[in-house]
Structures are given as C-alpha cells and as structure tokens.
Design an enzyme around this catalytic site. Structure first.
Site, PDB file in Angstrom:
ATOM      1  N   ILE A   1       0.707  -0.935   0.051  1.00  0.00           N
ATOM      2  CA  ILE A   1       0.106   0.008  -0.011  1.00  0.00           C
ATOM      3  C   ILE A   1       0.807   1.401  -0.031  1.00  0.00           C
ATOM      4  CG2 ILE A   1      -1.781   1.375   1.152  1.00  0.00           C
ATOM      5  CD1 ILE A   1      -2.847  -1.518   2.598  1.00  0.00           C
TER       6      ILE A   1
ATOM      7  N   GLY B   1       6.666   3.772   3.938  1.00  0.00           N
ATOM      8  CA  GLY B   1       6.691   4.645   4.936  1.00  0.00           C
ATOM      9  C   GLY B   1       8.324   4.754   5.261  1.00  0.00           C
ATOM     10  N   SER B   2       8.937   5.808   6.226  1.00  0.00           N
ATOM     11  CA  SER B   2      10.174   6.086   6.678  1.00  0.00           C
ATOM     12  C   SER B   2      10.596   4.963   7.384  1.00  0.00           C
ATOM     13  CB  SER B   2      10.202   7.176   7.391  1.00  0.00           C
ATOM     14  OG  SER B   2       9.477   7.228   8.607  1.00  0.00           O
ATOM     15  N   CYS B   3       9.730   4.020   8.012  1.00  0.00           N
ATOM     16  CA  CYS B   3      10.203   2.940   9.046  1.00  0.00           C
ATOM     17  C   CYS B   3      10.135   1.451   8.228  1.00  0.00           C
ATOM     18  CB  CYS B   3       9.221   2.838  10.397  1.00  0.00           C
ATOM     19  SG  CYS B   3       9.305   4.362  11.272  1.00  0.00           S
ATOM     20  N   GLY B   4       9.501   1.392   7.262  1.00  0.00           N
ATOM     21  CA  GLY B   4       9.237   0.267   6.470  1.00  0.00           C
ATOM     22  C   GLY B   4       7.868   0.354   5.720  1.00  0.00           C
TER      23      GLY B   4
ATOM     24  N   LYS C   1       1.998  -3.375   9.081  1.00  0.00           N
ATOM     25  CA  LYS C   1       2.883  -2.383   9.080  1.00  0.00           C
ATOM     26  C   LYS C   1       4.365  -3.082   9.562  1.00  0.00           C
ATOM     27  CE  LYS C   1       3.954   2.208  11.295  1.00  0.00           C
ATOM     28  NZ  LYS C   1       4.407   2.801   9.933  1.00  0.00           N
TER      29      LYS C   1
ATOM     30  N   ASP D   1      -5.121  15.188  15.641  1.00  0.00           N
ATOM     31  CA  ASP D   1      -5.269  15.148  14.284  1.00  0.00           C
ATOM     32  C   ASP D   1      -6.529  14.663  13.743  1.00  0.00           C
ATOM     33  OD1 ASP D   1      -4.330  16.086  11.978  1.00  0.00           O
ATOM     34  OD2 ASP D   1      -3.048  14.538  11.665  1.00  0.00           O
TER      35      ASP D   1
END
Length: 421
Positions: free
Chosen positions: A119, A122-125, A146, A250
């Site tokens: 999908i 991201g910065s972590c994986g 994730k 948020d």
C-alpha cells in the site's frame, strides 16, 4: 577575694570596682574557652568523617581479582562479561524481554504468507495488505501489515514495540482501528491491523463529487443525516479516548476510515501515542495548521477540547465533500486570522443547525467549547430532523496538488488508501 571584701566597708567604692573588674575578665574568658573547645571537637569530627569517606571510596573502587573460571583465560572471561552487557542493550535482548508481554498478540508468521499488495512505503518500512490465515479457511481475513525494516536500530525497535503496546493499552472500540496481532520474536517486526478496504473518508468525499452511484459495494452519495451519522461515530471514539485520558490531536477526514455501511473508524493515532509515551509531541512531526485549535497554534498544552475544534473542521470537510478549510487564508496566516476572532463562513450546502454546531466547536476559549459527549448529544438532537433525501453535491473535481497547497499539507501526505500511525 573574700579577704579583700572583709577589709572593706560598705561605703568603700574601690572594693566594689575591683570586684566588677574580676567579673568582666573571668566571664568572657570562660566563654572564649568553651567556644574554642567546641570548635576543636567539630573540626575533629569533620576530619574523621572525611577520612572515613575516603577509606570507603577506596574500598568500593578496588575490587579483588576474581578467581579464574574453569576452562577460561582471564581475557576470555572479561570478554564474556562485555558481551552480556551488550546483549541486554541489543535488539535481540530487547525482543526477548518484550515479546512475553505481547504473547497474547503473537501471530505465527506463516499465517501471514499471502501478501496481496504493497500500500505504501513509509520512513520505517513498508505497509502491506495481506491475507491472514487462522487454520479455518472460513475465518481467513484481510489485514494490513505495518512492517519495520530489518536494518532498524535499537531506538526504532523500541518505538515500534511501544506503538504495539499503546494499541494494547487502548483496547477494543468499534470506532477505532483495531490491532489484530503482531510478530515481534525476531526482525522484521510486524504490526497486524484490521483492514478497512474502502479507505479513508477524504477519498470517499472526493469520489462523491463524481458522477458515481456505487463502487465496490459503497454508495457514493452523502446526505445531511449521513454526515451526522459519521460525525457521531467520531465523537464516540473521542469520548473513549477521553476516558483513557488521551486525545487524538489530528482529527481530519484523512484520518478516518469508512466501511460499506458508513461505519467510521478513527485512525492516525501517532500523535496520541507520542504524548502518551513521551509527554510531548515530537518536534519532527508535521501537523496541518488549518486543523489546529488556537491553543495548539500558540504552542500551549493540547487536550480533548482541541479535538472538538478539529471536529468542527471535519464537519466542514464533510458538508463540502472534501474542500480544504479556510480556502482564502494562506496556511502561514491562519493564527493571525483566528486571533481576529474570525471563523469560516457557512458553506452554501450547510444548514444553519449544522453551522451552529461548527461555531460551538470554534469558540476561542477551549473551556467554552462543548465536551465530546455534550457535542454528541447536541448532534443527535439535530440529526433527528435532518434531511436524509437530498444528496450533497459539489460539481468541481479535486486537483490533489492544488488541494495540498491550499490546505497546507504535502502531496505525499494525502491519503493512499490506509492511514496508520
């Protein structure tokens, strides 16, 4: 002294003067002597204490040489102790300590073998959509993974495990994205979350602008009553977070997932995790300014009433089918705009009852805003007479780059089908 006094008469002043001279000399001398004795005792005790402390420090700093271990040289034994210390501060050691606490959440990796698609990265994986097997084909279901990359350092692993434990602390709520499990016995680490395949609310609102009736089982029509229906579910999630002494931080259409029956699930809980775990928002986190309450813009402590302000922006997003808030105000000028006590004007598609709800959310003082529960009760009362026939319509289609510029967010941060942390 007695002899001198016997030789004097009562009228002899010289004897009286001599007696007073003796008293003036003796008494101060005695006082000075006592003071010197006490000073000497105090100095002796101080020196003795200092010597005792030095002796103790010397004993603690000098350890006797340990006896040699069987089959090990002195060098080998010392190297073994160093390796043990490094193990406790290594990723492997951290996983061994943490995994038992997450035992009930562990999912065998072989049950997650069918990766359907990636999908997002991201910065972590990477984030994947996958099929999770439970041994019973009838109970197999799609989930979202994730993943934390295998090259992650100790700090990244700690943060990833902390997010899993935060989800565990949250528990189950029907309007929050649920944690299905995790894989933390070795790298790569996985967080397994439920899949809401229909995607985020903002994309849904944009699709409602098109001439599309249904797609993938989801009806792309939205009425005023349905706006209240979705809003009520978000408020229920905020009430739950408030009961946990948390706030979201948020609230926006991009952080709400929608199902075929218009069941809404609040996601994007990364900021809530940071405040819960560290007591403050990470300075590297980027937050869209136009959704923030005035106290957040002024860098004051955030709270659930700030979420209420953002909920008013969410109502605006829904009734305008995904328009950016404050379209005439540059993002960097939003604080000055609000400091003049200005708020957004009522959209043409918004009823006065809904606009009154928005205005109650946008009161400058957070204490004067309703709580999530008070706002939900007001919303439920208004929803009883809301229109459930007329479909909200906005003819203009959205240009993502233009939307991002007006909203004050990056194009990359726009929804990509699933938003988690």
């Amino acid at each position: 002294m007695a002899r001198v006094l016997l030789e004097c008469s009562l009228s002899d002043k010289l004897c009286v003067v001599r007696e007073q001279q003796y008293e003036v000399i003796i008494v101060p001398t005695l006082l000075v002597g006592v003071f010197l004795i006490l000073l000497g005792v105090i100095l002796w005790l101080y020196i003795r204490g200092q010597r005792a402390q030095q002796d103790t420090s010397g004993l603690q700093g000098t350890s006797p040489m340990p006896p040699p271990s069987r089959g090990l040289s002195w060098e080998a034994e010392g190297r073994g102790r160093n390796e043990f210390v490094r193990l406790e501060t290594s990723v492997e050691g951290l996983l061994r300590v943490t995994t038992p606490a997450l035992a009930k959440l562990q999912v065998p990796r072989e049950h997650l073998s069918d990766v359907l698609e990636q999908i997002h990265h991201g910065s972590c994986g990477a984030i994947y959509r996958a099929q999770m097997h439970t041994g019973d084909p009838a109970k197999s279901k799609r989930v979202v993974l994730k993943a934390l990359r295998e090259s992650a350092g100790l700090q990244e692993v700690q943060d990833f495990l902390g997010r899993i434990q935060f989800h565990q602390y949250l528990g189950h709520h029907q309007h929050l994205v649920q944690l299905e499990g995790c894989c933390t016995e070795r790298l790569p680490l996985y967080m397994v979350l439920e899949d809401v395949a229909q995607g985020d609310l903002l994309s849904f609102l944009w699709t409602c602008r098109r001439d599309v009736m249904t797609m993938d089982g989801l009806l792309y029509d939205l009425t005023e009553r349905q706006v209240y229906h979705i809003g009520k579910q978000v408020l229920l999630a905020l009430e739950y977070l408030q009961d946990k002494h948390l706030f979201h931080g948020d609230v926006a259409a991009r952080n709400i997932l929608i199902q075929c029956d218009l069941t809404a699930k609040l996601c994007g809980l990364g900021l809530a995790y940071e405040v819960h775990a560290r007591g403050a928002i990470s300075p590297t986190r980027t937050i869209a300014l136009k959704w923030l309450a005035p106290e957040r813009l002024l860098l004051r402590p955030a709270g659930i009433r700030g979420d209420v302000w953002s909920f008013g922006i969410l109502l605006y997003e829904m009734v305008t089918l995904g328009a950016p808030p404050y379209p005439e105000v540059p993002p960097t000028r939003i604080l000055q705009y609000l400091q003049r006590r200005k708020i957004m004007k009522r959209p043409s598609s918004c009823t006065h009852a809904m606009y009154n709800l928005m205005k109650s959310c946008w009161r400058w003082s957070e204490d004067s805003r309703p709580s999530p529960r008070e706002l939900r009760l007001r919303l439920e009362a208004v929803a009883r007479t809301a229109d459930d026939k007329a479909v909200l319509q906005v003819p203009e289609l959205v240009v993502p780059a233009l939307y991002a510029a007006v909203a004050g967010i990056s194009v990359e941060s726009l929804p990509y089908g699933y938003t988690i942390f």
